[in-house]
Motif scaffolding. Structure first.
Motif, PDB file in Angstrom:
ATOM      1  N   LYS A 113       0.831  -1.209   0.000  1.00 26.08           N
ATOM      2  CA  LYS A 113       0.000   0.000   0.000  1.00 26.08           C
ATOM      3  C   LYS A 113       0.867   1.262   0.000  1.00 26.08           C
ATOM      4  CE  LYS A 113      -3.959  -0.079   2.116  1.00 26.08           C
ATOM      5  NZ  LYS A 113      -5.038  -0.070   3.148  1.00 26.08           N
ATOM      6  N   SER A 114       1.957   1.214   0.748  1.00 25.91           N
ATOM      7  CA  SER A 114       2.873   2.356   0.772  1.00 25.91           C
ATOM      8  C   SER A 114       3.506   2.582  -0.599  1.00 25.91           C
ATOM      9  CB  SER A 114       3.967   2.127   1.823  1.00 25.91           C
ATOM     10  OG  SER A 114       4.818   3.235   1.907  1.00 25.91           O
ATOM     11  N   CYS A 115       3.884   1.494  -1.269  1.00 22.59           N
ATOM     12  CA  CYS A 115       4.430   1.589  -2.629  1.00 22.59           C
ATOM     13  C   CYS A 115       3.369   2.108  -3.599  1.00 22.59           C
ATOM     14  CB  CYS A 115       4.946   0.238  -3.092  1.00 22.59           C
ATOM     15  SG  CYS A 115       6.442  -0.318  -2.241  1.00 22.59           S
ATOM     16  N   LEU A 116       2.134   1.618  -3.434  1.00 22.82           N
ATOM     17  CA  LEU A 116       1.035   2.075  -4.286  1.00 22.82           C
ATOM     18  C   LEU A 116       0.826   3.572  -4.147  1.00 22.82           C
ATOM     19  CD1 LEU A 116      -1.440   1.518  -6.138  1.00 22.82           C
ATOM     20  CD2 LEU A 116      -2.752   1.059  -4.038  1.00 22.82           C
ATOM     21  N   GLU A 117       0.795   4.048  -2.923  1.00 26.68           N
ATOM     22  CA  GLU A 117       0.593   5.491  -2.696  1.00 26.68           C
ATOM     23  C   GLU A 117       1.693   6.309  -3.349  1.00 26.68           C
ATOM     24  OE1 GLU A 117       0.470   5.635   1.532  1.00 26.68           O
ATOM     25  OE2 GLU A 117      -1.607   4.921   1.672  1.00 26.68           O
ATOM     26  N   ARG A 118       2.932   5.824  -3.240  1.00 26.05           N
ATOM     27  CA  ARG A 118       4.051   6.532  -3.848  1.00 26.05           C
ATOM     28  C   ARG A 118       3.939   6.493  -5.380  1.00 26.05           C
ATOM     29  NH1 ARG A 118       8.951   7.834  -1.308  1.00 26.05           N
ATOM     30  NH2 ARG A 118       7.747   7.802   0.632  1.00 26.05           N
ATOM     31  N   GLY A 119       3.460   5.349  -5.903  1.00 23.99           N
ATOM     32  CA  GLY A 119       3.300   5.216  -7.349  1.00 23.99           C
ATOM     33  C   GLY A 119       2.211   6.113  -7.903  1.00 23.99           C
ATOM     34  N   ILE A 120       1.074   6.174  -7.219  1.00 26.23           N
ATOM     35  CA  ILE A 120      -0.033   7.032  -7.661  1.00 26.23           C
ATOM     36  C   ILE A 120       0.380   8.500  -7.610  1.00 26.23           C
ATOM     37  CG2 ILE A 120      -2.349   7.843  -7.059  1.00 26.23           C
ATOM     38  CD1 ILE A 120      -2.987   4.974  -6.164  1.00 26.23           C
ATOM     39  N   GLU A 121       1.084   8.855  -6.567  1.00 27.44           N
ATOM     40  CA  GLU A 121       1.583  10.226  -6.429  1.00 27.44           C
ATOM     41  C   GLU A 121       2.487  10.592  -7.617  1.00 27.44           C
ATOM     42  OE1 GLU A 121       4.913  11.922  -3.527  1.00 27.44           O
ATOM     43  OE2 GLU A 121       3.080  11.379  -2.439  1.00 27.44           O
ATOM     44  N   ALA A 122       3.343   9.649  -8.027  1.00 24.33           N
ATOM     45  CA  ALA A 122       4.235   9.885  -9.159  1.00 24.33           C
ATOM     46  C   ALA A 122       3.453  10.025 -10.463  1.00 24.33           C
ATOM     47  CB  ALA A 122       5.246   8.742  -9.271  1.00 24.33           C
ATOM     48  N   ILE A 123       2.464   9.146 -10.662  1.00 24.19           N
ATOM     49  CA  ILE A 123       1.649   9.198 -11.881  1.00 24.19           C
ATOM     50  C   ILE A 123       0.956  10.550 -12.004  1.00 24.19           C
ATOM     51  CG2 ILE A 123      -0.436   8.271 -12.979  1.00 24.19           C
ATOM     52  CD1 ILE A 123       0.394   5.503 -11.864  1.00 24.19           C
ATOM     53  N   LYS A 124       0.378  10.998 -10.913  1.00 22.32           N
ATOM     54  CA  LYS A 124      -0.352  12.265 -10.933  1.00 22.32           C
ATOM     55  C   LYS A 124       0.575  13.466 -11.083  1.00 22.32           C
ATOM     56  CE  LYS A 124      -4.426  10.638  -8.440  1.00 22.32           C
ATOM     57  NZ  LYS A 124      -5.270  10.760  -7.230  1.00 22.32           N
ATOM     58  N   SER A 125       1.866  13.267 -10.837  1.00 24.45           N
ATOM     59  CA  SER A 125       2.845  14.357 -10.993  1.00 24.45           C
ATOM     60  C   SER A 125       3.641  14.213 -12.287  1.00 24.45           C
ATOM     61  CB  SER A 125       3.816  14.360  -9.804  1.00 24.45           C
ATOM     62  OG  SER A 125       3.125  14.509  -8.587  1.00 24.45           O
ATOM     63  N   ASN A 126       3.173  13.284 -13.155  1.00 20.23           N
ATOM     64  CA  ASN A 126       3.853  13.014 -14.429  1.00 20.23           C
ATOM     65  C   ASN A 126       5.300  12.552 -14.231  1.00 20.23           C
ATOM     66  OD1 ASN A 126       1.672  13.639 -16.215  1.00 20.23           O
ATOM     67  ND2 ASN A 126       2.028  15.815 -15.798  1.00 20.23           N
ATOM     68  N   LYS A 127       5.506  11.775 -13.155  1.00 19.81           N
ATOM     69  CA  LYS A 127       6.820  11.189 -12.899  1.00 19.81           C
ATOM     70  C   LYS A 127       6.745   9.679 -13.077  1.00 19.81           C
ATOM     71  CE  LYS A 127       8.190  14.834  -9.658  1.00 19.81           C
ATOM     72  NZ  LYS A 127       8.540  15.163  -8.247  1.00 19.81           N
TER      73      LYS A 127
END
Length: 351
Positions: A113-127
């Motif tokens: 879940k922690s990895c997922l949150e970091r991944g979603i955050e990156a997607i939404k920031s175009n990273k």
């Protein structure tokens, strides 16, 4: 830059040699055959990572890094999807990976879940979410190793200056850090390892780590524990745990309960290492896994019982708190009956 404390430890405790993501592939050291063979299972999908975990390609704490690397791989698998579909894909991967081992699914969900949150955050920031989830996995594992290093310091503080300890199964990094710590304190400690079915993890993994880190180590079969306690003058029995309940009970590799009974009878303290599990109050919250009966009727792939003879293989057992002398955590040493106090002012636990 993350300070990688794993680099101080034996080969199989270093992150790259546990589970590692690189260019659309997660490589996992096959602990079922190590150290006789050094083979890495190559997983091309997160579902293959999940299967490798359930098949015990890696075990003990190995799955905690493997699921994080599996999340990075899921990021690679979904790289051609649009934003919403990619997030859905990663969310499903988070659940699949976390539930690879039912008994420890709560711990693994904290990581995925922690990895997922970091991944979603990156997607939404175009990273790049792959990189974000990969480094989150390394960050979490490094943080856990740092806590286990502290646990080892607390554990060794209760060791005699000269003595013998008995271990059960493979406690992962606590073994490496424990050895480092008693060597640093110039304590003359010998280690006895119970071999541990089904893949003889104590004999192959615990003993190998001890040997590589220059500790005096002896292997016994699983049914020699009581005799060895009497005649090898065992001072302490210690193990890690797959779960530590808030009531002070321990869920660990099958056989821990019977060793704890023998230790209690013979007046030998049992110290369990790790942090209690916040969502596990007691026996009613434990999901026990059962393994294929063939792991009883054969050993390392060699048939030992006549065809048609049945086997029975519970993977874990439950050791009640009255058999546990102390729970050794990164925050201190607790009576099993006080271990719930670990979370007063601390919300993270070991994972």
């Amino acid at each position: 830059m993350i300070n990688r404390v794993d680099k101080e430890l034996a080969f199989m405790l270093q992150f790259e040699n546990i589970a590692w993501y690189d260019e659309g592939c997660v490589k996992i050291l096959d602990r079922r055959v190590y150290p006789n063979k050094v083979i890495f299972a190559e997983c091309r999908t997160h579902k293959e990572v999940s299967k490798a975990i359930s098949d015990m390609v890696t075990q003990s704490a190995g799955p905690y890094l493997a699921v994080a690397m599996g999340m990075a791989l899921a990021g690679y698998e979904s790289k051609h999807l649009d934003v919403n579909d990619r997030i859905d894909f990663l969310t499903n991967a988070c659940s699949t990976l976390a539930n690879s081992r039912p008994t420890t699914s709560t711990r693994m969900m904290l990581i995925t879940k922690s990895c997922l949150e970091r991944g979603i955050e990156a997607i939404k920031s175009n990273k790049d979410p792959i990189e974000a989830m990969f480094y989150r996995g390394i960050e979490l594992s490094t943080k856990r190793y740092s806590k286990i290093k502290k646990i080892a310091e607390n554990l060794v503080s209760m060791y005699p200056d000269k003595g013998t300890i008995l271990t059960q199964c493979f406690g992962e990094s606590i073994v490496g850090f424990m050895i480092q710590e008693f060597q640093k304190r110039n304590k003359d400690i010998k280690i006895v390892c119970a071999e541990t079915r089904p893949y003889f993890q104590g004999a192959r993994l615990t003993a190998t780590v001890a040997y590589e880190q220059n500790a005096d180590v002896t292997v016994i079969t699983d049914n020699m524990a009581a005799y060895t306690m009497q005649h090898k003058k065992i001072d302490i029995f210690t193990s890690a745990a797959d779960l530590i309940c808030l009531n002070g009970a321990v869920v660990n590799k099958i056989g821990t309960f019977q060793i704890a009974i023998a230790a209690k009878y013979l007046g030998i303290p049992y110290f369990v290492t790790g942090a209690p599990d916040k969502d596990c109050n007691g026996l009613e919250d434990v999901h026990f896994e059962f393994r294929d009966e063939k792991f009883v009727t054969e050993a390392m792939g060699i048939k030992t019982a006549k065809e048609g003879v049945k086997g029975f293989y519970p993977a874990f057992d439950y050791t009640p708190p009255h058999l546990v002398s102390a729970v050794v955590t990164d925050l201190g040493i607790y009576s099993p009956y006080d271990v719930f106090k670990y979370y007063i002012g601390n919300d993270e636990g070991e994972y």
